[in-house]
Scaffold this active site. Structure first.
Site, PDB file in Angstrom:
ATOM      1  N   GLY A  40      -7.317  -0.453   3.175  1.00 56.37           N
ATOM      2  CA  GLY A  40      -6.573   0.766   2.865  1.00 56.37           C
ATOM      3  C   GLY A  40      -6.290   1.709   4.005  1.00 56.37           C
ATOM      4  O   GLY A  40      -5.477   2.627   3.849  1.00 56.37           O
TER       5      GLY A  40
ATOM      6  N   GLU B 274     -12.070  -5.348   3.672  1.00 53.48           N
ATOM      7  CA  GLU B 274     -10.870  -6.169   3.394  1.00 53.48           C
ATOM      8  C   GLU B 274      -9.635  -5.528   4.007  1.00 53.48           C
ATOM      9  O   GLU B 274      -8.693  -5.156   3.296  1.00 53.48           O
ATOM     10  CB  GLU B 274     -10.646  -6.272   1.883  1.00 53.48           C
ATOM     11  CG  GLU B 274     -11.784  -6.863   1.083  1.00 53.48           C
ATOM     12  CD  GLU B 274     -11.626  -6.622  -0.421  1.00 53.48           C
ATOM     13  OE1 GLU B 274     -10.734  -5.856  -0.839  1.00 53.48           O
ATOM     14  OE2 GLU B 274     -12.412  -7.195  -1.164  1.00 53.48           O
ATOM     15  N   PRO B 275      -9.565  -5.363   5.305  1.00 50.80           N
ATOM     16  CA  PRO B 275      -8.405  -4.704   5.903  1.00 50.80           C
ATOM     17  C   PRO B 275      -7.193  -5.635   5.925  1.00 50.80           C
ATOM     18  O   PRO B 275      -7.326  -6.841   6.111  1.00 50.80           O
ATOM     19  CB  PRO B 275      -8.871  -4.408   7.331  1.00 50.80           C
ATOM     20  CG  PRO B 275      -9.851  -5.512   7.621  1.00 50.80           C
ATOM     21  CD  PRO B 275     -10.518  -5.845   6.311  1.00 50.80           C
ATOM     22  N   GLY B 276      -6.034  -5.061   5.719  1.00 61.83           N
ATOM     23  CA  GLY B 276      -4.788  -5.828   5.817  1.00 61.83           C
ATOM     24  C   GLY B 276      -3.862  -5.147   6.798  1.00 61.83           C
ATOM     25  O   GLY B 276      -3.793  -5.482   7.979  1.00 61.83           O
TER      26      GLY B 276
ATOM     27  N   ARG C 167      10.047  -2.729   1.675  1.00 64.58           N
ATOM     28  CA  ARG C 167       9.281  -1.486   1.643  1.00 64.58           C
ATOM     29  C   ARG C 167      10.144  -0.215   1.535  1.00 64.58           C
ATOM     30  O   ARG C 167       9.831   0.666   0.748  1.00 64.58           O
ATOM     31  CB  ARG C 167       8.337  -1.394   2.846  1.00 64.58           C
ATOM     32  CG  ARG C 167       7.367  -2.579   2.941  1.00 64.58           C
ATOM     33  CD  ARG C 167       6.222  -2.341   3.920  1.00 64.58           C
ATOM     34  NE  ARG C 167       5.345  -1.303   3.449  1.00 64.58           N
ATOM     35  CZ  ARG C 167       5.323  -0.067   3.893  1.00 64.58           C
ATOM     36  NH1 ARG C 167       6.117   0.284   4.883  1.00 64.58           N
ATOM     37  NH2 ARG C 167       4.524   0.821   3.374  1.00 64.58           N
TER      38      ARG C 167
ATOM     39  N   CYS D  40      23.826  -6.221  -2.670  1.00 61.67           N
ATOM     40  CA  CYS D  40      24.633  -5.379  -3.559  1.00 61.67           C
ATOM     41  C   CYS D  40      23.753  -4.448  -4.390  1.00 61.67           C
ATOM     42  O   CYS D  40      23.676  -4.570  -5.621  1.00 61.67           O
ATOM     43  CB  CYS D  40      25.486  -6.270  -4.447  1.00 61.67           C
ATOM     44  SG  CYS D  40      26.507  -7.338  -3.434  1.00 61.67           S
ATOM     45  N   GLU D  41      23.053  -3.571  -3.737  1.00 59.16           N
ATOM     46  CA  GLU D  41      22.207  -2.562  -4.388  1.00 59.16           C
ATOM     47  C   GLU D  41      22.234  -1.334  -3.480  1.00 59.16           C
ATOM     48  O   GLU D  41      22.077  -1.462  -2.263  1.00 59.16           O
ATOM     49  CB  GLU D  41      20.740  -3.014  -4.430  1.00 59.16           C
ATOM     50  CG  GLU D  41      20.468  -4.277  -5.179  1.00 59.16           C
ATOM     51  CD  GLU D  41      19.966  -4.050  -6.588  1.00 59.16           C
ATOM     52  OE1 GLU D  41      19.729  -2.882  -6.969  1.00 59.16           O
ATOM     53  OE2 GLU D  41      19.833  -5.054  -7.297  1.00 59.16           O
TER      54      GLU D  41
HETATM   55  N1  LLP Z   1      -8.250  -5.230  -0.914  1.00 59.98           N
HETATM   56  C1  LLP Z   1      -7.610  -5.144  -2.084  1.00 59.98           C
HETATM   57  C2  LLP Z   1      -8.357  -5.407  -3.319  1.00 59.98           C
HETATM   58  C3  LLP Z   1      -6.249  -4.786  -2.118  1.00 59.98           C
HETATM   59  O1  LLP Z   1      -5.627  -4.681  -3.298  1.00 59.98           O
HETATM   60  C4  LLP Z   1      -5.556  -4.525  -0.915  1.00 59.98           C
HETATM   61  C5  LLP Z   1      -4.135  -4.163  -0.922  1.00 59.98           C
HETATM   62  C6  LLP Z   1      -6.272  -4.649   0.294  1.00 59.98           C
HETATM   63  C7  LLP Z   1      -7.610  -4.999   0.261  1.00 59.98           C
HETATM   64  C8  LLP Z   1      -5.626  -4.406   1.629  1.00 59.98           C
HETATM   65  O2  LLP Z   1      -5.165  -3.116   1.773  1.00 59.98           O
HETATM   66  P1  LLP Z   1      -4.601  -2.603   3.184  1.00 59.98           P
HETATM   67  O3  LLP Z   1      -5.757  -2.586   4.155  1.00 59.98           O
HETATM   68  O4  LLP Z   1      -3.553  -3.547   3.623  1.00 59.98           O
HETATM   69  O5  LLP Z   1      -4.078  -1.261   2.889  1.00 59.98           O
HETATM   70  N2  LLP Z   1       2.927  -3.576  -0.576  1.00 59.98           N
HETATM   71  C9  LLP Z   1       2.363  -2.274  -0.242  1.00 59.98           C
HETATM   72  C10 LLP Z   1       0.868  -2.341  -0.061  1.00 59.98           C
HETATM   73  C11 LLP Z   1       0.114  -2.912  -1.256  1.00 59.98           C
HETATM   74  C12 LLP Z   1      -1.374  -3.037  -1.045  1.00 59.98           C
HETATM   75  C13 LLP Z   1      -2.019  -3.834  -2.130  1.00 59.98           C
HETATM   76  N3  LLP Z   1      -3.436  -4.029  -1.991  1.00 59.98           N
HETATM   77  C14 LLP Z   1       3.071  -1.735   0.986  1.00 59.98           C
HETATM   78  O6  LLP Z   1       3.966  -2.401   1.509  1.00 59.98           O
HETATM   79  O7  LLP Z   1       2.792  -0.631   1.436  1.00 59.98           O
END
Ligand code: LLP
Length: 445
Positions: free
Chosen positions: A263, A297-299, A336, A368-369
């Site tokens: 997050g 759980e970083p993304g 996004r 087309c949006e």
């Molecule tokens: N763990 C869980 C359970 C999650 O649901 C998520 C993201 C993460 C970890 C990773 O979160 P992060 O570190 O990436 O913030 N599509 C949206 C973001 C959706 C995130 C969903 N869950 C966007 O483009 O901003």
């Protein structure tokens, strides 16, 4: 990283955008380069639109997050949120840096395994895991399944028993904390579908401990994504989890692990998210000293800034009131802006355009949006047909959220490594786009 900057009242200039993104450099003759590779060369070789990722940036960010955790005295294990970027090369590279995978579907489980991530380094999150997915997770003997409801607890217990197995599980708690982010990516409020109300967690955790087929290892939490409003919401969530750990142990229940979710946000425009060090500090403050194994759980934080979407101008259309720069990338590629009104830096690739006078323009795709709009009224130079632009910070939730809407094939993905680069996902062909479709005989010739 993430120094606290005063918010800008204006959009950052091209130079300000590049200054915050060390993988990007404007070369006076070669134009915009990612690491040592001119983007113009990639456009010639691979075409556009193309996602381009910097290996050095992925590595650097994975290492600096690991260093922040270590600096806070945490022996934390990171599981990369595969949903942010499931490209196999990206997963393999992060595997090399010691990260495991946080998955939410069979497809992500398969991607993680295909990238060489061992089952023992895979955590399964998500509110609606199917029986088939749970069966596969058990068969693979993954590290942990994060359970999100009483119903799922019963479902997995029954399944594991029927298979004669015992599965390690954590209970995902919803701490009812406002992450103060976009409503569409907030997950930790009681009105959200995620996790179990923290007030109900003690009883449900006790139930997990009593049920056959389940080995409770601890708790999990994830309050939202692109969190940029300071560290307070993280700190509140981890403090609540820490109190819950103490309460569960006082009940005689074993809790050895807390999965702290992901997050942490990044700066797309002028956001000033907390630093990785502050994040690690909040975890240590809430959960340190409890003798816990900490997971993360970083993304986005790892891969968002590592990618750009390279696109080419189809044409520039002068409307009565506005200039439209129509590019060959669209909302089906980078969703996004249409979905969250998100802001992405847009930088011209040519050195001449980079320094040319600017005027307001809307950058749009061909779909087309009306929502197929990347930005409105952005200060941009003249960008005639064929000009290249880079849409920044597209390394997370970019390619994986693409669709083929308007029958537009999925774009190629390239991984750059110094002066070297590789196509890590081929552009989808038109045959592949139609493959699998059938016209039933009863419709007639
Ligand atoms: N763990 C869980 C359970 C999650 O649901 C998520 C993201 C993460 C970890 C990773 O979160 P992060 O570190 O990436 O913030 N599509 C949206 C973001 C959706 C995130 C969903 N869950 C966007 O483009 O901003």
């Amino acid at each position: 990283m993430s120094a606290v900057l005063a918010p800008l009242s204006h959009d950052p200039s091209f130079a300000e955008l590049l200054a915050g993104r060390p993988m990007l450099r404007m070369d006076a003759s070669a134009g915009l380069c990612i690491e040592e590779v001119p983007l113009v060369r990639l456009a010639q070789a691979v075409g556009t639109p193309t996602w381009v990722y910097s290996a050095a940036t992925l590595t650097r960010r994975a290492r600096s997050l690991a260093a922040a955790l270590a600096g806070a005295g945490l022996a934390a294990k990171m599981h990369f949120a595969v949903k942010a970027n499931p490209n196999l090369a990206v997963l393999a590279l992060l595997r090399h840096e010691g990260l495991g995978a946080d998955i939410v579907s069979e497809g992500e489980l398969r991607a993680a395994r295909a990238a060489g991530i061992p089952a023992r380094d895979i955590v399964f999150s998500g509110v609606g895991k199917t029986l088939r997915e749970l069966r596969l997770a058990i068969a693979e003997d993954i590290a942990q399944i994060n359970l999100e409801s009483a119903e799922e607890v019963d479902m997995l217990s029954a399944l594991a028993m029927s298979l004669g197995r015992t599965m390690r599980v954590a209970l995902r708690v919803n701490p009812d904390v406002d992450a103060r982010t976009h409503a569409k990516i907030t997950t930790g409020r009681s009105e959200n579908k995620f996790g179990v109300d923290i007030a109900l967690a003690p009883a449900l955790y006790a139930r997990i401990c009593a049920l056959p087929g389940l080995e409770p290892v601890g708790l999990a939490v994830h309050i939202g994504s692109q969190i940029t409003q300071g560290i307070a919401s993280f700190a509140a969530a981890y403090a609540r989890l820490g109190e819950l750990v103490v309460a569960l142990r006082a009940q005689g229940l074993g809790v050895r692990r807390v999965d702290c979710g992901g997050g942490l946000g990044i700066a797309y425009r002028d956001e000033a998210p907390a630093s990785a060090q502050a994040w690690a500090g909040a975890i240590a403050a809430g959960l340190g000293g409890l003798g816990l194994e900490v997971m993360l759980e970083p993304g986005r934080w790892i891969c968002g800034p590592a990618g750009v979407l390279l696109a080419q101008v189809v044409l520039q259309k002068q409307g009565t009131a506005r200039r439209f720069v129509i590019i060959d990338a669209a909302m089906n590629d980078l969703l996004r802006p249409a979905m969250y009104d998100s802001w992405h830096g847009i930088v011209p690739v040519s050195p001449a355009a980079y320094v040319a006078a600017t005027a307001p323009a809307d950058v749009v795709g061909p779909v087309c949006e009306t929502s197929d709009t990347f930005t409105k009224g952005r200060a941009l130079p003249d960008l005639p047909s064929g000009a290249l632009v880079a849409l920044l910070d597209a390394g997370a939730y970019g390619a994986p959220m693409s669709s083929t809407y308007n029958s537009r094939p999925l774009a190629a993905e390239v991984l750059v490594h110094g002066a070297d680069w590789s196509v890590v996902r081929e552009r989808q062909g038109f045959d592949a786009l139609l493959a699998g479709s059938r016209i039933p005989g009863w419709i007639g010739g």
